[in-house]
Each structure stands twice: as C-alpha cells, then as structure tokens.
Write an enzyme that holds these catalytic residues in place. Structure first.
Site, PDB file in Angstrom:
ATOM      1  N   LYS A 141       2.088  -4.325  -8.191  1.00 39.99           N
ATOM      2  CA  LYS A 141       2.575  -3.030  -8.667  1.00 39.99           C
ATOM      3  C   LYS A 141       2.692  -2.090  -7.471  1.00 39.99           C
ATOM      4  O   LYS A 141       1.763  -1.931  -6.688  1.00 39.99           O
ATOM      5  CB  LYS A 141       1.600  -2.452  -9.704  1.00 39.99           C
ATOM      6  CG  LYS A 141       2.169  -1.213 -10.369  1.00 39.99           C
ATOM      7  CD  LYS A 141       1.182  -0.536 -11.294  1.00 39.99           C
ATOM      8  CE  LYS A 141       1.790   0.768 -11.773  1.00 39.99           C
ATOM      9  NZ  LYS A 141       0.797   1.784 -12.086  1.00 39.99           N
ATOM     10  N   GLU A 191       5.394   8.592  -5.722  1.00 38.51           N
ATOM     11  CA  GLU A 191       5.605   7.158  -5.531  1.00 38.51           C
ATOM     12  C   GLU A 191       7.076   6.814  -5.349  1.00 38.51           C
ATOM     13  O   GLU A 191       7.486   5.658  -5.510  1.00 38.51           O
ATOM     14  CB  GLU A 191       4.985   6.380  -6.696  1.00 38.51           C
ATOM     15  CG  GLU A 191       3.474   6.579  -6.755  1.00 38.51           C
ATOM     16  CD  GLU A 191       2.769   5.703  -7.778  1.00 38.51           C
ATOM     17  OE1 GLU A 191       3.457   5.005  -8.559  1.00 38.51           O
ATOM     18  OE2 GLU A 191       1.527   5.721  -7.795  1.00 38.51           O
ATOM     19  N   ASP A 240      -6.214   0.196 -16.330  1.00 36.49           N
ATOM     20  CA  ASP A 240      -6.321   0.628 -14.927  1.00 36.49           C
ATOM     21  C   ASP A 240      -7.570   1.520 -14.818  1.00 36.49           C
ATOM     22  O   ASP A 240      -8.654   1.035 -14.491  1.00 36.49           O
ATOM     23  CB  ASP A 240      -5.043   1.363 -14.518  1.00 36.49           C
ATOM     24  CG  ASP A 240      -5.138   2.018 -13.144  1.00 36.49           C
ATOM     25  OD1 ASP A 240      -6.077   1.704 -12.394  1.00 36.49           O
ATOM     26  OD2 ASP A 240      -4.270   2.861 -12.807  1.00 36.49           O
ATOM     27  N   LYS A 290      -7.163  -2.536  -7.993  1.00 39.34           N
ATOM     28  CA  LYS A 290      -7.004  -1.640  -6.846  1.00 39.34           C
ATOM     29  C   LYS A 290      -8.281  -1.736  -6.016  1.00 39.34           C
ATOM     30  O   LYS A 290      -9.335  -1.244  -6.459  1.00 39.34           O
ATOM     31  CB  LYS A 290      -6.826  -0.190  -7.320  1.00 39.34           C
ATOM     32  CG  LYS A 290      -5.512   0.089  -8.058  1.00 39.34           C
ATOM     33  CD  LYS A 290      -5.562   1.469  -8.700  1.00 39.34           C
ATOM     34  CE  LYS A 290      -4.226   1.901  -9.269  1.00 39.34           C
ATOM     35  NZ  LYS A 290      -4.361   3.106 -10.125  1.00 39.34           N
ATOM     36  N   GLU A 330       4.351   7.154 -15.344  1.00 43.37           N
ATOM     37  CA  GLU A 330       5.238   6.203 -14.666  1.00 43.37           C
ATOM     38  C   GLU A 330       6.125   5.446 -15.644  1.00 43.37           C
ATOM     39  O   GLU A 330       5.649   4.983 -16.684  1.00 43.37           O
ATOM     40  CB  GLU A 330       4.386   5.173 -13.889  1.00 43.37           C
ATOM     41  CG  GLU A 330       3.466   5.832 -12.878  1.00 43.37           C
ATOM     42  CD  GLU A 330       2.503   4.848 -12.216  1.00 43.37           C
ATOM     43  OE1 GLU A 330       2.745   3.626 -12.270  1.00 43.37           O
ATOM     44  OE2 GLU A 330       1.511   5.326 -11.649  1.00 43.37           O
ATOM     45  N   HIS A 364      -0.889  -0.774  -5.548  1.00 42.58           N
ATOM     46  CA  HIS A 364      -0.962   0.328  -4.575  1.00 42.58           C
ATOM     47  C   HIS A 364      -1.675   1.519  -5.216  1.00 42.58           C
ATOM     48  O   HIS A 364      -2.088   1.445  -6.373  1.00 42.58           O
ATOM     49  CB  HIS A 364       0.468   0.735  -4.164  1.00 42.58           C
ATOM     50  CG  HIS A 364       1.216   1.427  -5.273  1.00 42.58           C
ATOM     51  ND1 HIS A 364       2.223   2.343  -5.059  1.00 42.58           N
ATOM     52  CD2 HIS A 364       1.089   1.346  -6.635  1.00 42.58           C
ATOM     53  CE1 HIS A 364       2.679   2.789  -6.206  1.00 42.58           C
ATOM     54  NE2 HIS A 364       2.027   2.209  -7.170  1.00 42.58           N
ATOM     55  N   ASP A 377       3.103   3.549 -17.349  1.00 41.12           N
ATOM     56  CA  ASP A 377       1.698   3.858 -17.079  1.00 41.12           C
ATOM     57  C   ASP A 377       1.486   5.274 -17.588  1.00 41.12           C
ATOM     58  O   ASP A 377       2.035   6.230 -17.026  1.00 41.12           O
ATOM     59  CB  ASP A 377       1.396   3.763 -15.572  1.00 41.12           C
ATOM     60  CG  ASP A 377      -0.064   4.104 -15.264  1.00 41.12           C
ATOM     61  OD1 ASP A 377      -0.812   4.446 -16.212  1.00 41.12           O
ATOM     62  OD2 ASP A 377      -0.444   4.041 -14.079  1.00 41.12           O
ATOM     63  N   SER A 401      -4.457  10.292  -9.956  1.00 42.28           N
ATOM     64  CA  SER A 401      -4.955  10.175 -11.330  1.00 42.28           C
ATOM     65  C   SER A 401      -6.079   9.144 -11.323  1.00 42.28           C
ATOM     66  O   SER A 401      -5.959   8.046 -11.848  1.00 42.28           O
ATOM     67  CB  SER A 401      -3.831   9.746 -12.271  1.00 42.28           C
ATOM     68  OG  SER A 401      -3.297   8.501 -11.882  1.00 42.28           O
ATOM     69  N   GLU A 426       0.348   0.407 -19.675  1.00 34.39           N
ATOM     70  CA  GLU A 426      -0.836   0.626 -18.837  1.00 34.39           C
ATOM     71  C   GLU A 426      -1.463   1.985 -19.142  1.00 34.39           C
ATOM     72  O   GLU A 426      -0.744   2.984 -19.283  1.00 34.39           O
ATOM     73  CB  GLU A 426      -0.414   0.563 -17.354  1.00 34.39           C
ATOM     74  CG  GLU A 426      -1.530   0.892 -16.365  1.00 34.39           C
ATOM     75  CD  GLU A 426      -1.026   0.899 -14.916  1.00 34.39           C
ATOM     76  OE1 GLU A 426       0.033   0.282 -14.642  1.00 34.39           O
ATOM     77  OE2 GLU A 426      -1.678   1.533 -14.076  1.00 34.39           O
ATOM     78  N   HIS A 437       1.789  12.928 -10.490  1.00 37.80           N
ATOM     79  CA  HIS A 437       2.581  12.518  -9.323  1.00 37.80           C
ATOM     80  C   HIS A 437       3.884  13.293  -9.192  1.00 37.80           C
ATOM     81  O   HIS A 437       4.608  13.132  -8.226  1.00 37.80           O
ATOM     82  CB  HIS A 437       2.910  11.023  -9.385  1.00 37.80           C
ATOM     83  CG  HIS A 437       1.694  10.155  -9.408  1.00 37.80           C
ATOM     84  ND1 HIS A 437       1.729   8.822  -9.751  1.00 37.80           N
ATOM     85  CD2 HIS A 437       0.391  10.452  -9.130  1.00 37.80           C
ATOM     86  CE1 HIS A 437       0.509   8.313  -9.675  1.00 37.80           C
ATOM     87  NE2 HIS A 437      -0.316   9.277  -9.310  1.00 37.80           N
TER      88      HIS A 437
HETATM   89  P1  PGA Z   1      -3.123   6.822  -8.783  1.00 38.40           P
HETATM   90  O1  PGA Z   1      -1.908   6.358  -9.681  1.00 38.40           O
HETATM   91  O2  PGA Z   1      -3.084   6.010  -7.540  1.00 38.40           O
HETATM   92  O3  PGA Z   1      -2.836   8.275  -8.578  1.00 38.40           O
HETATM   93  O4  PGA Z   1      -4.360   6.560  -9.597  1.00 38.40           O
HETATM   94  C1  PGA Z   1      -1.538   5.041  -9.842  1.00 38.40           C
HETATM   95  C2  PGA Z   1      -1.852   4.545 -11.213  1.00 38.40           C
HETATM   96  O5  PGA Z   1      -2.380   5.297 -12.060  1.00 38.40           O
HETATM   97  O6  PGA Z   1      -1.610   3.375 -11.476  1.00 38.40           O
HETATM   98 ZN    ZN Z   2      -2.334   3.399 -13.560  1.00 39.54          ZN
END
Ligand code: PGA
Ligand code: ZN
Length: 413
Positions: free
Chosen positions: A390, A207, A314, A339, A167, A367, A244, A41, A287, A158
């Site tokens: 996270k 995940e 994010d 990230k 999430e 991650h 999330d 995503s 998030e 996911h």
């Molecule tokens: P992604 O998901 O690594 O697929 O972007 C993690 C997130 O959205 O936090």
């Molecule tokens: Zn996210």
C-alpha cells in the site's frame, strides 16, 4: 561482520517534519542507511514516536532526543556486536527500552537502527535487501510480488478534511508490479484530466492523491470509475476499489460524524452505509472503516459483508500481535495493514506478518502519510510475499520510490 559504528541524524520527511535517519557501519566498511516514516492519522495503540516537544524547534516535532538515544544509548550497546543475528539485535534494543510501547527510546529510534542493520548486511553480502529479510525471517515461503494499493484521492487529515473518508484507493488487477503501476498511473492521469475538464482542482494531499471539492464522499467513487472507464479500464476486471476510512478520526462520542455528507450516524447505520458501497460501486477493500476500539461494529460488518472482499485493520491492529489476537478472536477482520513504525522493529513486524498469514488474513505492507525516499517497505512486501504493497498516488518521489523499488526487484537488479 562486526558493527563498528552507528550514527543517527535528524532529517525531514515528505511533510517537512523531522524524522530519524540512521547509518550503520560494519567492519568491512559496508554502510546501511535507513529513515523512518511518520503517520498523521495514527492509532492510539501504536508504539511511541518520540518527539522532543520543544516548542522552540519545529513546532515541538524535533527528534533530537530519539537521535540522541540512538547515538548515546543504542550505539554503545550494539557496536562491537556481530551483525548477523538480526532478531537478537532487535530484542536487545527492545530490552534496552524496557517499556511496553517503546516510550523510553522511541519506536522511531529503534526502527531506524533495525532497518539500517538489514541494509548494512545487504551491502556487506552484496545481496538485495529483500533477500536478507526473506532468508532471515521468511525462509519457509517464496518471495512474491504484491499487488498495489494506490491512494489516488485524498481526504481526512491528509487533505484538510476535504472528504471524511481519508483515502480512495485503486488496486490494479495485474500480476507484475510494472503492469500494476502502469494501470495505476494511467487511471491517476485520467482522473486528473477528468477533474480539469470539470473545472475541479487537481491539487494533491499528503499522499499525492487529488482532493477536489466534490459534493459528497461517494462522488469520489464515481469520478474514479468514470475516469478509468474513459481509458478502457473496468472496475473489478482491471482494478478494484478500496477505501481507508481512518474512522477513528471522525468518531466522536460514540457516533460517526460525516461533515461532507452533513450527517451524524451510529456504528450500525455506518455498517449499512458501507455495505451500500459494496453494492453500488463494488468496493472491494474496506480499511479502518470503524474506530480503533469499536470492535462490535467491525465484527458486525465482517458478518454481513462479502467475505471475498477485504476488511482491513490498520489503527485497529497497529502491527501488534496482541491486538491481532483480539481481532482474530472477535472475527473482526480478514486482512491487516503492516506498518513497521507502528510497532518499532523489523523483528516484531515479521512476527505480525507471520501471525496474519497463520490466520489466513491478507497482508498489506504499507507506507505512512509522512514518508522519506527510503523504500524499505517495498523490499519487505516482496520478501514476505505480502498480498499488497500500500502506497500513495503513483506520483511524488516519496511515493514513487516504493513503486520504483518494486520495479527494480521485478527486473532482478
Ligand atoms: P497515516 O495514514 O500514515 O497518516 O496513519 C495512512 C493510513 O491510515 O493508512
Ligand atoms: Zn489506514
């Protein structure tokens, strides 16, 4: 030390897709190895993850061009340079790329070198990775253990859209990583037991979180709370709840499509929906609950929610200081995900962390959904005194590698 050799190869990530792994060798023989993760995503404002787009290999997802860029373009430029000036080496690669979003060399190529340089320095100096990161980028702050954000129920991209919300996260309220991990793991296993007793699936998403066939998004909160209570853990005392949304993924033509709940709602209605989570389930961390450019509703929610809770950008920020400045001006969040592969170098990642701290935002080093055994983000979180690390569920080697690395740091290994 002088850099004597840089070599990248194509390996697989936790989803079985290709990614870049780079080896940096110094003239004392020290080798640093690092692999980059990959999102599903992904935010549209992220730096470019260079994929070959060759349909004859790995459904177009090969990274031989990125590997080649490391071996044929970056390596000749960096070999024979001194390895000490980490930021200058990163800037050199950024200049070599020359595009605003690393579309020429690829953020995956550049980041793999950026991380491997730090690791090689750590090996050479016989110091932990976190110490190299800390002393170079964060020497004005003391390293500190992050709290954990552990994604125990998976939806969205996911988990084949079993939930619209991507999430459901447990945040143990403990000081030491070992204690936090114990709470997360015990709750995770209590959820598993609870699902089994209800004859629900215990299969997991990307995940490592469960993805049972529940009747609504909200039912996931009830499952977590009930499971945690069954082993004596209380919401807001022993752990906090987070979500999330990865909402850009279910934002269509100005509206938000909740397939699971059978409704299509406006951003304003969504504000109320999320506020009800705060009241009903004491959800603490929110998030990406709105789409990545829906600034108005981000700001609206920020005005209306309990500002002791977290509104975390994010995809909204993509570890990009320019986006963060916009968010600060619009009062759109009070926390950010970090990230490294969203921006593509550790130098720029450190800049983003410093800016978040300047704004007084909470920092969650994170991650990606496609991971490797590389646990660099655990060292980064500790070195930068991030508020959170996270990661996914406390299960599966790709996720556990980061948690276990924090335990090593806690034990001063
Ligand atoms: P992604 O998901 O690594 O697929 O972007 C993690 C997130 O959205 O936090
Ligand atoms: Zn996210």
């Amino acid at each position: 030390m002088k850099i004597t050799h840089i070599q990248a190869i194509e390996v697989l990530d936790s989803r079985g897709n290709p990614t870049v792994r780079t080896f940096v060798t110094l003239d004392d023989g020290s080798v640093g190895v690092s692999s980059v993760p990959s999102g599903a995503s992904t935010g549209s404002h992220e730096a470019t993850e260079l994929r070959d787009q060759d349909p004859k290999r790995y459904q177009g997802l090969g990274v031989l061009n990125a590997v080649n860029n490391v071996n044929k373009i970056i390596a000749p430029k960096l070999v024979n340079s001194q390895s000490d000036k980490l930021d200058e080496l990163d800037k050199l690669m950024i200049d070599l790329d020359g595009t605003p979003n690393k579309s020429k060399l690829g953020a995956n190529a550049i980041l793999s070198v950026s991380q491997a340089l730090i690791k090689a320095k750590a090996v050479s100096e016989r110091r932990p990775i976190w110490q190299i990161i800390h002393d170079f980028y964060f020497k004005d702050i003391s390293p500190a253990y992050p709290k954990l954000m552990s994604n125990v129920i998976n939806g969205g991209k996911h988990a084949d859209w079993n939930f619209d919300i991507q999430e459901f996260i447990v945040i143990p309220l403990r000081q030491l990583p070992s204690e936090s991990l114990k709470v997360a793991s015990e709750i995770y296993h209590a959820i598993q037991k609870n699902l089994k007793s209800k004859k629900l699936s215990i299969l997991v998403g990307d995940e490592g979180g469960f993805s049972p066939a529940l009747n609504s998004n909200e039912e996931a909160f009830r499952i977590i709370i009930e499971s945690a209570e069954s082993i004596g853990y209380k919401n807001r005392k022993d752990y906090q709840l987070g979500i999330d949304g990865a909402a850009s993924e279910f934002y269509k033509d100005g509206e938000y499509v909740f397939k699971k709940d059978n409704k299509i709602i406006s951003g304003e209605e969504l504000v109320d929906y999320y506020l009800s989570f705060e009241n009903k389930y004491q959800v603490y961390s929110f998030e990406d609950i709105f789409a990545e450019d829906d600034w108005i509703n981000w700001s609206l929610f920020k005005k209306r929610f309990n500002n002791n809770d977290l509104l975390v950008g994010d995809d909204l920020f993509c570890t990009n200081t320019g986006r963060m400045m916009m968010g600060h001006e619009k009062q759109a969040a009070n926390a950010t995900i970090i990230k490294p592969n969203q921006i593509g170098s550790i130098y720029e990642t450190a800049e983003a962390i410093k800016l978040a701290k300047k704004y007084g935002w909470a920092v969650a080093v994170s991650h990606r959904s496609g991971e490797t055994e590389d646990s660099f983000v655990a060292d980064l979180a500790y070195a930068s005194a991030a508020d959170f690390l996270k990661d996914g569920a406390p299960a599966r080697s790709d996720r556990v590698a980061k948690y276990n690395r924090l335990i090593e740091i806690e034990n001063k290994l």
